[in-house]
Design a protein around this motif. Structure first.
Motif, PDB file in Angstrom:
ATOM      1  N   ARG A  49       0.827  -1.072   0.136  1.00  0.00           N
ATOM      2  CA  ARG A  49      -0.038  -0.016  -0.079  1.00  0.00           C
ATOM      3  C   ARG A  49       0.852   1.201   0.039  1.00  0.00           C
ATOM      4  N   ASP A  50       1.788   1.235   0.805  1.00  0.00           N
ATOM      5  CA  ASP A  50       2.901   2.472   0.802  1.00  0.00           C
ATOM      6  C   ASP A  50       3.518   2.583  -0.567  1.00  0.00           C
ATOM      7  N   GLU A  51       3.821   1.464  -1.051  1.00  0.00           N
ATOM      8  CA  GLU A  51       4.784   1.531  -2.556  1.00  0.00           C
ATOM      9  C   GLU A  51       3.777   1.943  -3.491  1.00  0.00           C
ATOM     10  N   THR A  52       2.540   1.889  -3.493  1.00  0.00           N
ATOM     11  CA  THR A  52       1.560   2.295  -4.577  1.00  0.00           C
ATOM     12  C   THR A  52       0.758   3.447  -4.093  1.00  0.00           C
ATOM     13  N   GLU A  53       1.229   4.012  -3.033  1.00  0.00           N
ATOM     14  CA  GLU A  53       0.707   5.176  -2.338  1.00  0.00           C
ATOM     15  C   GLU A  53      -0.967   4.869  -2.248  1.00  0.00           C
ATOM     16  N   ASP A  54      -1.359   3.698  -1.927  1.00  0.00           N
ATOM     17  CA  ASP A  54      -2.866   3.073  -1.582  1.00  0.00           C
ATOM     18  C   ASP A  54      -3.448   3.012  -2.655  1.00  0.00           C
ATOM     19  N   GLN A  55      -2.942   3.184  -4.056  1.00  0.00           N
ATOM     20  CA  GLN A  55      -3.787   3.162  -5.134  1.00  0.00           C
ATOM     21  C   GLN A  55      -3.936   1.459  -5.264  1.00  0.00           C
ATOM     22  N   ILE A  56      -3.540   0.660  -4.848  1.00  0.00           N
ATOM     23  CA  ILE A  56      -3.729  -0.761  -4.814  1.00  0.00           C
ATOM     24  C   ILE A  56      -5.168  -0.957  -4.029  1.00  0.00           C
ATOM     25  N   THR A  57      -5.341  -0.361  -2.976  1.00  0.00           N
ATOM     26  CA  THR A  57      -6.509  -0.525  -2.304  1.00  0.00           C
ATOM     27  C   THR A  57      -7.834  -0.049  -3.394  1.00  0.00           C
ATOM     28  N   VAL A  58      -7.489   1.213  -3.619  1.00  0.00           N
ATOM     29  CA  VAL A  58      -8.844   1.481  -4.821  1.00  0.00           C
ATOM     30  C   VAL A  58      -8.887   0.524  -5.635  1.00  0.00           C
ATOM     31  N   ASP A  59      -7.663   0.101  -6.704  1.00  0.00           N
ATOM     32  CA  ASP A  59      -7.782  -0.853  -7.467  1.00  0.00           C
ATOM     33  C   ASP A  59      -8.767  -2.254  -6.969  1.00  0.00           C
ATOM     34  N   ALA A  60      -8.420  -2.701  -5.842  1.00  0.00           N
ATOM     35  CA  ALA A  60      -9.117  -3.798  -5.105  1.00  0.00           C
ATOM     36  C   ALA A  60     -10.514  -3.527  -5.133  1.00  0.00           C
ATOM     37  N   ALA A  61     -10.939  -2.494  -4.642  1.00  0.00           N
ATOM     38  CA  ALA A  61     -12.461  -2.152  -4.429  1.00  0.00           C
ATOM     39  C   ALA A  61     -12.858  -2.232  -5.983  1.00  0.00           C
ATOM     40  N   MET A  62     -12.407  -1.500  -6.962  1.00  0.00           N
ATOM     41  CA  MET A  62     -12.904  -1.302  -8.321  1.00  0.00           C
ATOM     42  C   MET A  62     -13.049  -2.696  -8.857  1.00  0.00           C
ATOM     43  N   ALA A  63     -12.222  -3.645  -8.548  1.00  0.00           N
ATOM     44  CA  ALA A  63     -12.157  -5.135  -9.027  1.00  0.00           C
ATOM     45  C   ALA A  63     -13.577  -5.617  -8.339  1.00  0.00           C
ATOM     46  N   THR A  64     -13.690  -5.409  -7.129  1.00  0.00           N
ATOM     47  CA  THR A  64     -14.823  -6.008  -6.540  1.00  0.00           C
ATOM     48  C   THR A  64     -15.938  -5.555  -7.236  1.00  0.00           C
ATOM     49  N   LYS A  65     -16.212  -4.390  -7.635  1.00  0.00           N
ATOM     50  CA  LYS A  65     -17.350  -3.721  -8.281  1.00  0.00           C
ATOM     51  C   LYS A  65     -17.435  -4.503  -9.631  1.00  0.00           C
ATOM     52  N   LYS A  66     -16.436  -5.004 -10.482  1.00  0.00           N
ATOM     53  CA  LYS A  66     -16.280  -5.810 -11.817  1.00  0.00           C
ATOM     54  C   LYS A  66     -16.884  -7.107 -11.529  1.00  0.00           C
ATOM     55  N   TYR A  67     -16.159  -7.871 -10.584  1.00  0.00           N
ATOM     56  CA  TYR A  67     -16.603  -9.326 -10.463  1.00  0.00           C
ATOM     57  C   TYR A  67     -17.736  -9.675  -9.121  1.00  0.00           C
TER      58      TYR A  67
END
Length: 402
Positions: A49-67
């Motif tokens: 999360r620190d490496e991606t500046e927390d973008q990975i958390t947002v990406d995971a949430a958007m993937a949940t919307k997708k699947y």
């Protein structure tokens, strides 16, 4: 046996510390041998999360919307000590808060009941489900540290430029200020989720806030719930012979403590956070609590309702044995697999999730359990097992059932 096939992946969100260790062990011992497991993987460990500046958390949430279905491991919400320990760029916000803000909806948390472990609250005989609003309040707050004398104001500027101003406080010295918000649309989704869940379970629904003190903020919650109930749900509740009522949260606490359980208790975000831990602990353990976020558009995110079990993780790093309860993590996986099976029409997957849950409960009721349960169980014969030992014992029980 032939592995159960999946058509659509789950969104898999890995986490931190001891629960991350359990996450992999649980997959290796109880899932991969039986299922051709398909997941879209996101590492929500604090370093990533620190490496991606927390973008990975947002990406995971958007993937949940997708699947449509996700399963999440427990994660660290850093404080000042964690920032130093992990050498973080900043004090990142709660990943749960970020995900819930994107998905909206309601978190439903229900204790896992097993024979041999009596609730600490004597009258409780049935599970109590906490329905927690998953948006806003202190989880999306804005804070300010007042360093000296001055005036704090609440200012709202409308799109046409009109301003409304209210004095919060005239400070004579240092202090703190916090601003919170919520949305009518999110509150409406919360209300409908609670009403629908109560109808599904055929259980009474309680809702509580502190509208006598918060005469606008909390009162808005109360009014929206009542309006939606009168418009769309009163007849359905009466037909199902269940009840909806509102009460102050302090009254709700007193009434819940005297009740036998068996109801759904709807709470605002922070209230639900605290009350779900109280209910879980009173029923046995924080690790004996299911948790699922249900969004208005039909997305489901299953998670463990507890933290990352830091103390056990430090013991693990030092090479010491641990006896960590994996039930909440296991039920997060079974909940997600069951829902994936229901949506995709894979009955084998639904049946497997049910068998795995029954196997885990049967293992405990046979006297084999982690330390936290062994300390409170009233079974005559108990065997305390290690973290992985518990998963291996569940596998034995599962294999017998299959």
């Amino acid at each position: 046996m032939k592995k159960i096939q999946m058509n659509v992946p789950l969104v898999e969100m890995d986490g931190d510390e001891m629960t991350r260790i359990i996450w992999q062990s649980l997959k290796d011992i109880l899932l991969i041998p039986y299922i051709d497991l398909k997941t879209e993987y996101y590492d929500l460990g604090l370093a990533k999360r620190d490496e991606t500046e927390d973008q990975i958390t947002v990406d995971a949430a958007m993937a949940t919307k997708k699947y449509g279905v996700a399963v999440k491991c427990a994660t660290i919400t850093p404080n000042a000590q964690r920032v130093k320990e992990y050498n973080l760029k900043q004090m990142w916000k709660s990943p749960n808060g970020t995900i819930r803000a994107i998905l909206d909806g309601t978190v439903f948390r229900t204790p896992i009941i097993v024979n041999g472990i009596k609730p600490l609250v004597i009258p409780w005989q049935k599970p109590i489900t906490i329905a927690r609003h998953a948006y806003g309040d202190i989880y999306k707050n804005v804070e300010y540290r007042v360093q000296g004398a001055g005036t704090a104001e609440l200012v709202f500027t409308s799109q046409n430029g009109h301003q409304s101003r209210q004095i919060i406080h005239d400070f004579q010295d240092k202090g703190v200020i916090m601003g919170m918000h919520n949305l009518d649309g999110s509150i409406e989704s919360f209300a409908r989720s609670c009403f629908n869940y109560a109808l599904d379970l055929k259980q009474d629904l309680w809702f509580s806030t502190k509208d006598t003190i918060s005469k606008i903020y909390d009162h808005t919650f109360k009014d929206i719930f009542q309006e939606i109930y009168e418009q769309d749900y009163r007849g359905k509740f009466e037909a199902a012979q269940i009840e909806y009522f509102y009460t102050l949260i302090d009254d709700a606490v007193a009434r819940v403590m005297r009740s036998e359980g068996g109801m759904i208790w709807a709470c605002k975000n922070y209230d639900g956070d605290v009350m779900s831990d109280m209910v879980a602990t009173a029923f046995g353990s924080l690790a004996m609590m299911t948790s699922v976020l249900v969004s208005p558009n039909g997305c489901y995110e299953f998670e463990a309702a507890h933290g990352t079990v830091t103390r056990h993780y430090y013991k693990h790093l030092q090479g010491e044995g641990t006896s960590t309860n994996s039930m909440a993590t296991l039920f997060a996986w079974t909940g997600a697999l069951r829902k994936r099976g229901e949506i995709d029409g894979i009955q084998e997957l639904v049946d497997f999730a049910g068998k795995l849950e029954k196997a885990s409960i049967k293992t405990i009721e046979n006297g084999v359990m982690p330390r936290d349960l062994a300390q409170i169980s009233d079974l005559a014969s108990k065997q305390e097992v290690s973290t992985d030992g518990f998963l291996l014992e569940i596998k034995k029980t599962l294999d017998e059932m299959i």
